[in-house]
Write a protein that holds these residues in place. Structure first.
Motif, PDB file in Angstrom:
ATOM      1  N   GLY A  46      15.585 -23.188  35.208  1.00  0.00           N
ATOM      2  CA  GLY A  46      14.257 -22.936  34.648  1.00  0.00           C
ATOM      3  C   GLY A  46      13.104 -23.561  35.379  1.00  0.00           C
ATOM      4  O   GLY A  46      12.028 -23.750  34.802  1.00  0.00           O
ATOM      5  N   ILE A  47      13.273 -23.871  36.662  1.00  0.00           N
ATOM      6  CA  ILE A  47      12.189 -24.548  37.373  1.00  0.00           C
ATOM      7  C   ILE A  47      10.969 -23.645  37.534  1.00  0.00           C
ATOM      8  O   ILE A  47       9.826 -24.112  37.527  1.00  0.00           O
ATOM      9  N   ALA A  48      11.177 -22.330  37.633  1.00  0.00           N
ATOM     10  CA  ALA A  48      10.037 -21.405  37.741  1.00  0.00           C
ATOM     11  C   ALA A  48       9.188 -21.473  36.476  1.00  0.00           C
ATOM     12  O   ALA A  48       7.955 -21.513  36.533  1.00  0.00           O
ATOM     13  N   GLY A  49       9.854 -21.496  35.314  1.00  0.00           N
ATOM     14  CA  GLY A  49       9.134 -21.616  34.048  1.00  0.00           C
ATOM     15  C   GLY A  49       8.400 -22.937  33.926  1.00  0.00           C
ATOM     16  O   GLY A  49       7.285 -23.009  33.390  1.00  0.00           O
ATOM     17  N   THR A  80       8.683 -16.721  31.756  1.00  0.00           N
ATOM     18  CA  THR A  80       8.635 -16.526  33.203  1.00  0.00           C
ATOM     19  C   THR A  80       9.967 -15.934  33.635  1.00  0.00           C
ATOM     20  O   THR A  80      11.022 -16.476  33.304  1.00  0.00           O
ATOM     21  N   THR A  81       9.935 -14.826  34.357  1.00  0.00           N
ATOM     22  CA  THR A  81      11.201 -14.177  34.725  1.00  0.00           C
ATOM     23  C   THR A  81      11.134 -13.597  36.127  1.00  0.00           C
ATOM     24  O   THR A  81      10.058 -13.220  36.613  1.00  0.00           O
ATOM     25  N   GLY A  82      12.275 -13.545  36.767  1.00  0.00           N
ATOM     26  CA  GLY A  82      12.361 -13.055  38.132  1.00  0.00           C
ATOM     27  C   GLY A  82      12.532 -11.546  38.206  1.00  0.00           C
ATOM     28  O   GLY A  82      13.220 -10.943  37.388  1.00  0.00           O
ATOM     29  N   VAL A  83      11.882 -10.943  39.207  1.00  0.00           N
ATOM     30  CA  VAL A  83      12.058  -9.525  39.514  1.00  0.00           C
ATOM     31  C   VAL A  83      12.343  -9.408  41.006  1.00  0.00           C
ATOM     32  O   VAL A  83      12.029 -10.309  41.776  1.00  0.00           O
ATOM     33  N   ARG A  84      12.957  -8.323  41.388  1.00  0.00           N
ATOM     34  CA  ARG A  84      13.167  -8.099  42.828  1.00  0.00           C
ATOM     35  C   ARG A  84      13.489  -6.639  43.081  1.00  0.00           C
ATOM     36  O   ARG A  84      13.797  -5.877  42.164  1.00  0.00           O
ATOM     37  N   TYR A 156      12.922 -21.835  45.273  1.00  0.00           N
ATOM     38  CA  TYR A 156      12.001 -21.099  44.396  1.00  0.00           C
ATOM     39  C   TYR A 156      10.547 -21.316  44.800  1.00  0.00           C
ATOM     40  O   TYR A 156       9.665 -20.530  44.442  1.00  0.00           O
ATOM     41  N   SER A 157      10.276 -22.395  45.516  1.00  0.00           N
ATOM     42  CA  SER A 157       8.897 -22.685  45.917  1.00  0.00           C
ATOM     43  C   SER A 157       8.324 -21.594  46.813  1.00  0.00           C
ATOM     44  O   SER A 157       7.095 -21.455  46.933  1.00  0.00           O
TER      45      SER A 157
END
Length: 511
Positions: A46-49, A80-84, A156-157
């Protein structure tokens, strides 16, 4: 329920905050230095969140079952969620930027909402439940997970913040969510009533998440309820299925989707409703030949897969493939017509999903946290069954009815896990090899495209119920775009063995 003043915003403030963050990487907006923690540990969930909450919005993260923020007086949950870009669309986005690029973005994972409350006496009404309070109004921030391999937390940075959306569920979606939540509530209430003793009750709850899973449309319960080595119990959270989040993501980035969307004339809010509709269709059309169905349903064209076209018309819609129906896609239903002989045999192998090898490279990845595990847990099959009476005359094939099944725990824990572990072992021990095919003279066989015939020694259908098989229009050296351990191969897919499907369907009654 109220939030502190540092969590109250106007919509104009939200706009300024997130518009300023868009296009920047998570590392560039990390004013609270969340990524400093990665110097001590490279695995931080959860570091992005954390970056979005503590650096972008400037408040401390907590684990309370209350909404995160307030926007113009409306309690809102920040996610906060990832997309690609799916690998299959990489060619399509080449050279594209902005909206033309973003329209191909898809969800990387599901969205966790809140913990399951194990006090049914105070969680009896959906509209006042923690789950609905935290999901009714969502502010979702999307970052692009620009990798097809597992990255450490520090990686993630480099991921950019792409966009954000306010999400409110439609009445039809709310009905599905409410039905899912009430299935969980009713199960828990029953156990609490029958087992007032805490120790006995916990033992009865072990595995309940897997029992409910086949009947849940839009949510899943993760992780499973089980006893840990410490003696305490691992308790699940409500999570929106990846298939549903993908529907939300694609709808946000592709504004024209709703205009082209294929929806059922009458939707369903539970599997029970879907089953009832399938049963009614079976009563109406069972025993009819393809020729009779075409006339009854007003079909004037002829295609190779007339059975599927007939089923599409039975449901009162019009598209080329059953899986284009959004009501099925968002809840993880794979609709697949099955043609059997009068004896119930001859079911073909079933192609499932493209294999993303990022988790195979991660030696620390757990099976229950894998994309593969999620796929088999989230998806179920709706199978319209047809019986072929004359292999030379499709028009004489008859419609027999519908069957529906989900993958049970034994199959996932034994067959899926076995394939996952054995294939990973080949990669991690450098035993993955290319197996050429040879003719009787011992020469390598060459296909019509001029490439040497063969395949990697991944699990095959001869020994596995879930196996690997390459997929491409033609097999050439150029089309072997997947590379694992230096071995080039066609994109790999999971397949389900036909004999397993045939055996399973024979044991399942018609809906």
């Amino acid at each position: 329920m109220a939030v502190t003043d540092d969590r109250k915003f106007t919509k104009a403030q939200i706009y300024d905050i997130l518009e300023n963050a868009k296009g920047k990487t998570l590392g560039e907006v990390d004013k609270s230095r969340q990524f400093d923690r990665t110097k001590e540990s490279e695995k931080i969930t959860g570091i992005a969140g954390d970056v979005i909450e503590q650096s972008v919005f400037g408040y401390e993260r907590d684990s309370d079952q209350e909404c995160d923020i307030e926007i113009d007086g409306v309690l809102t949950e920040l996610k906060t969620t990832g997309v690609r870009i799916p690998k299959g669309d990489l060619k399509s986005v080449k050279g594209k930027t902005g909206d033309a690029y973003n329209v191909y973005l898809a969800a990387k994972e599901g969205i966790s909402i809140t913990g399951v409350t194990f006090e049914p006496t105070i969680q009896t009404d959906f509209n006042t439940s923690h789950f609905w309070e935290k999901s009714e109004h969502l502010l979702i921030v999307f970052y692009e997970y620009k990798s097809y391999e597992v990255v450490p937390a520090s990686g993630y940075s480099q991921f950019p913040i792409v966009d954000y959306c306010y999400n409110s569920f439609s009445d039809e979606e709310k009905a599905k969510l409410q039905n899912d939540w009430e299935l969980v509530r009713d199960h828990l209430q029953k156990v609490y009533e029958e087992y007032p003793d805490t120790a006995m009750r916990n033992e009865q709850l072990v595995g309940f998440t897997h029992v409910l899973r086949p009947n849940l449309l839009l949510i899943e319960l993760v992780p499973g309820f089980k006893r840990k080595a410490t003696g305490s119990y691992q308790k699940p959270r409500y999570r929106l299925k990846k298939t549903f989040v993908d529907y939300i993501v694609r709808g946000h980035f592709d504004k024209s989707r709703t205009q082209n969307e294929i929806v059922l004339k009458d939707s369903f809010s539970s599997f029970a409703q879907l089953d009832a509709r399938c049963h009614a269709l079976s009563l109406q059309y069972k025993g009819k030949t393809i020729a009779e169905l075409k006339e009854m349903l007003g079909i004037t064209t002829s295609t190779k897969d007339m059975a599927a076209i007939c089923v599409i018309r039975m449901f009162g819609t019009d598209c080329k493939k059953l899986n284009q129906i959004s009501d099925f896609a968002k809840v993880g239903i794979i609709a697949k017509t099955i043609t059997i002989t009068p004896q119930g045999g001859r079911t073909e192998d079933m192609k499932l999903k493209h294999i993303d090898f990022e988790e195979w490279a991660d030696r620390e990845a757990d099976f229950e946290d894998s994309d593969v595990y999620d796929y088999f847990c989230e998806h179920s099959f709706l199978c319209p069954i047809f019986c072929e009476h004359d292999s030379n005359d499709q028009s004489k094939t008859t419609f027999e009815g519908f069957k529906r099944f989900a993958f049970d725990d034994d199959f996932i824990e034994n067959e899926v896990r076995r394939t996952w572990e054995d294939s990973r072992k080949l990669i991690h021990t450098n035993k993955l090899e290319w197996e050429y095919l040879y003719d009787k003279q011992g020469n390598k066989r060459i296909n019509n495209s001029g490439a040497c015939m063969g395949a990697p020694n991944f699990p095959k259908s001869s020994d596995y119920k879930v196996f690997f098989r390459g997929g491409a229009d033609v097999s050439t050296d150029k089309s072997r775009t997947e590379c694992v351990n230096g071995i080039r191969m066609l994109p790999q897919f999971f397949w389900l063995k036909g004999s397993y499907i045939a055996d399973k369907l024979q044991k399942i009654p018609y809906i």
